[in-house]
Design a protein around this motif. Structure first.
Motif: not given
Length: 206
Positions: A16-36
């Protein structure tokens, strides 16, 4: 704490490429923070909590965010973007009749809480309560969200009732206050059926 292995990362880079990985990893952190933040509040959630829950290393966290405040702003912005896309544009800005748009907005709000085991109330409402007097940047973001909601809803009320624009905006503000009050009660009584009744009353008052 478990981290993504280097072999998995390499495989993802190839597919999927570096850009997609970085975006997904950042989104995981944001979604985790939203839930917590919903569950424990912003002040009750530490960076360590977010790192542990998202399986993220400290270096990864600071690659994407300068601080917890930076992350919190991204969380608020993510909420705003969801409301803008799904509600303000997708529902209130659709080609349906004004009454149907308002009714669908209320159904959308109900559906957001329907399947929760624990009802934490409105995520944005909770953040407003906790942060709006703490930092001017936060307050302005919340103000942006509320004004966008009031404006989109006010246009529907104006088209429906054909009063003055000021009257439509005031009616929209009152409706938003009623909805937020209903979500606060949901947080207290943990009764989704009561929320359904409150939102039904709002529909009937249209």
């Amino acid at each position: 704490m478990r981290f993504i292995s280097s072999s998995v990362i390499l495989k993802l880079y190839r597919t999927v490429g570096k850009g997609e990985i970085l975006a997904e990893a950042k989104n995981i952190i944001i979604q985790t923070a939203m839930r917590l933040y919903c569950q424990k509040g912003v002040k009750g959630t530490s960076i360590s909590d977010i790192l542990e829950d998202s399986k993220t290393g400290k270096g990864q966290f600071y690659y994407y965010f300068n601080s917890k405040n930076d992350l919190t702003q991204k969380v608020i912005q993510s909420h705003i973007e969801r409301w803008q896309t799904e509600c303000f544009t997708g529902i209130l800005g659709s080609g349906q009749s004004p009454k149907n748009k308002i009714s669908e907005m209320l159904d959308w709000i109900y559906a957001s809480h329907q399947n929760q085991i624990v009802h934490y109330g409105c995520p944005m409402g909770n953040l407003i309560f906790e942060l709006s007097t703490e930092d001017e940047t936060y307050r302005l973001m919340f103000d942006q969200w509320l004004k966008a909601w009031q404006n989109a809803l006010g246009h529907c009320v104006f088209d429906l009732k054909q009063g003055s624009e000021n009257e439509a905006q005031e009616a929209a503000e009152q409706m938003i206050a009623s909805i937020q009050g209903s979500l606060l009660l949901l947080k207290i009584n943990q009764n989704i059926d009561q929320l359904a009744l409150h939102l039904k009353a709002v529909k009937e008052a249209i």
